[in-house]
Design a protein around this motif. Structure first.
Motif, PDB file in Angstrom:
ATOM      1  N   LYS A 118      12.431  14.128   5.769  1.00 19.28           N
ATOM      2  CA  LYS A 118      13.790  14.687   5.764  1.00 19.28           C
ATOM      3  C   LYS A 118      13.811  16.071   6.394  1.00 19.28           C
ATOM      4  N   GLN A 119      12.699  16.786   6.290  1.00 16.09           N
ATOM      5  CA  GLN A 119      12.616  18.128   6.864  1.00 16.09           C
ATOM      6  C   GLN A 119      12.330  18.099   8.357  1.00 16.09           C
ATOM      7  N   LEU A 125      19.945   9.068   7.720  1.00 13.22           N
ATOM      8  CA  LEU A 125      19.067  10.080   7.124  1.00 13.22           C
ATOM      9  C   LEU A 125      19.651  10.605   5.826  1.00 13.22           C
ATOM     10  N   SER A 126      20.953  10.762   5.761  1.00 11.49           N
ATOM     11  CA  SER A 126      21.587  11.274   4.542  1.00 11.49           C
ATOM     12  C   SER A 126      21.430  10.305   3.381  1.00 11.49           C
ATOM     13  N   TYR A 127      21.113   9.055   3.665  1.00  9.56           N
ATOM     14  CA  TYR A 127      20.892   8.037   2.645  1.00  9.56           C
ATOM     15  C   TYR A 127      19.404   7.772   2.412  1.00  9.56           C
ATOM     16  N   SER A 128      18.548   8.679   2.848  1.00 12.47           N
ATOM     17  CA  SER A 128      17.111   8.400   2.761  1.00 12.47           C
ATOM     18  C   SER A 128      16.618   8.308   1.315  1.00 12.47           C
ATOM     19  N   ASP A 129      17.207   9.069   0.406  1.00 15.82           N
ATOM     20  CA  ASP A 129      16.795   8.961  -1.002  1.00 15.82           C
ATOM     21  C   ASP A 129      17.069   7.548  -1.513  1.00 15.82           C
ATOM     22  N   GLN A 177       0.810  -1.232   0.000  1.00 12.62           N
ATOM     23  CA  GLN A 177       0.000   0.000   0.000  1.00 12.62           C
ATOM     24  C   GLN A 177       0.842   1.281   0.000  1.00 12.62           C
ATOM     25  N   ALA A 178       2.143   1.142   0.166  1.00 12.14           N
ATOM     26  CA  ALA A 178       3.012   2.316   0.372  1.00 12.14           C
ATOM     27  C   ALA A 178       3.385   2.961  -0.956  1.00 12.14           C
ATOM     28  N   SER A 179       2.428   3.604  -1.593  1.00 14.04           N
ATOM     29  CA  SER A 179       2.626   4.179  -2.928  1.00 14.04           C
ATOM     30  C   SER A 179       3.079   5.637  -2.900  1.00 14.04           C
ATOM     31  N   LEU A 180       3.232   6.215  -1.699  1.00 18.59           N
ATOM     32  CA  LEU A 180       3.570   7.632  -1.596  1.00 18.59           C
ATOM     33  C   LEU A 180       4.907   7.847  -0.897  1.00 18.59           C
ATOM     34  N   LEU A 181       5.823   6.923  -1.076  1.00 24.41           N
ATOM     35  CA  LEU A 181       7.100   6.969  -0.369  1.00 24.41           C
ATOM     36  C   LEU A 181       7.924   8.191  -0.722  1.00 24.41           C
ATOM     37  N   GLU A 182       7.910   8.596  -1.962  1.00 22.54           N
ATOM     38  CA  GLU A 182       8.750   9.721  -2.374  1.00 22.54           C
ATOM     39  C   GLU A 182       8.339  10.998  -1.660  1.00 22.54           C
TER      40      GLU A 182
END
Length: 264
Positions: free
Chosen positions: A202-203, A246-250, A190-195
């Motif tokens: 991140k903020q 966190l710096s690798y979250s992308d 269901q996780a279609s909004l990850l981006e």
């Protein structure tokens, strides 16, 4: 942002019953503030490292706006449990004297059933992102570690997160490496909004928050693992892990997206 993570401290007054569905044998207990708690013992399973994971994972989830029962530090008196008849439980209580961790008991809550109650894509994406960030190996169909309470989804049990604790010298590899276990996550389909969630979260997280968070970890929990006798070094590793992760979250967001593509 001056985020505080100071927990209340309660004294356990009564052991009610073991919750044997938990691998670490948590228990329902009364405390001196009049509330019931699910008590996580420092003498169980992965010991203090599980409590560290529970604290860090739960408070990060709360900061990100997810529902988590209140966490408290729970003191267990040396005399507590001497009359307990079950030898296994008595040994657990003896090995858990001092400071433990507890979650506020959600009376009437039921285990989350992913088939009966699908989660909306935004909430699913937030939970998947959290579990990628903290490297949480649980939250599968077999063990969802989520409850339904007052028609809302609540997250529990982050004791299996932060895998780097169990191979201390490889913490950088754990922070930057792949996390293939995410393919088993109960909410990944269901996780279609990850981006979008990645950009939002991140903020919300930063090094100041991580510093404030690890500053609240009890010294005795950190030193119990014997990874170092330098308490500041231990705290710094946790803070640095969170910062580097966190710096690798992308990258880990894309990894989760790619894993999801194989499922749908």
């Amino acid at each position: 942002m001056n985020q505080s993570f100071k927990l209340r401290t309660v004294n356990v007054t009564r052991y009610i019953l073991p919750l044997r569905e938990g691998g670490s044998l948590p228990a329902l207990a009364d405390a001196d503030d009049g509330f019931k708690y699910v008590l996580k013992f420092r003498g169980a399973g992965q010991r203090e490292k599980a409590l560290i994971s529970e604290f860090l994972g739960g408070e990060i989830a709360r900061l990100l706006g997810l529902n988590v029962p209140e966490l408290v530090f729970a003191n267990l008196d040396p005399a507590f449990g001497r009359s307990e008849g079950d030898e296994e439980i008595q040994d657990l209580l003896k090995g858990s004297q001092g400071l433990n961790l507890a979650l506020h008991f959600l009376s009437g809550a039921i285990n989350y059933d992913p088939i009966a109650k699908p989660v909306d894509p935004l909430l699913a994406s937030k939970i998947v992102w959290l579990d990628m960030f903290i490297t949480n190996v649980d939250r599968t169909f077999r063990n969802t570690n989520m409850l339904m309470w007052n028609r809302e989804l609540w997250l529990i049990d982050h004791g299996a997160a932060f895998l780097f604790q169990h191979a201390w010298t490889n913490w950088k590899r754990n922070a930057t490496g792949p996390f293939p276990i995410i393919q088993n996550h109960v909410l990944l389909p269901q996780a279609s909004l990850l981006e979008g969630v990645n950009e939002e979260f991140k903020q919300k997280l930063n090094n100041e928050i991580f510093g404030n968070l690890v500053a609240e970890l009890p010294d005795e929990w950190l030193l119990a693992g014997r990874d170092s006798d330098d308490i500041q070094e231990l705290r710094q590793v946790y803070a640095d892990f969170l910062s580097l992760r966190l710096s690798y979250s992308d990258q880990f967001t894309k990894e989760a997206q790619d894993a999801r593509e194989t499922l749908i």
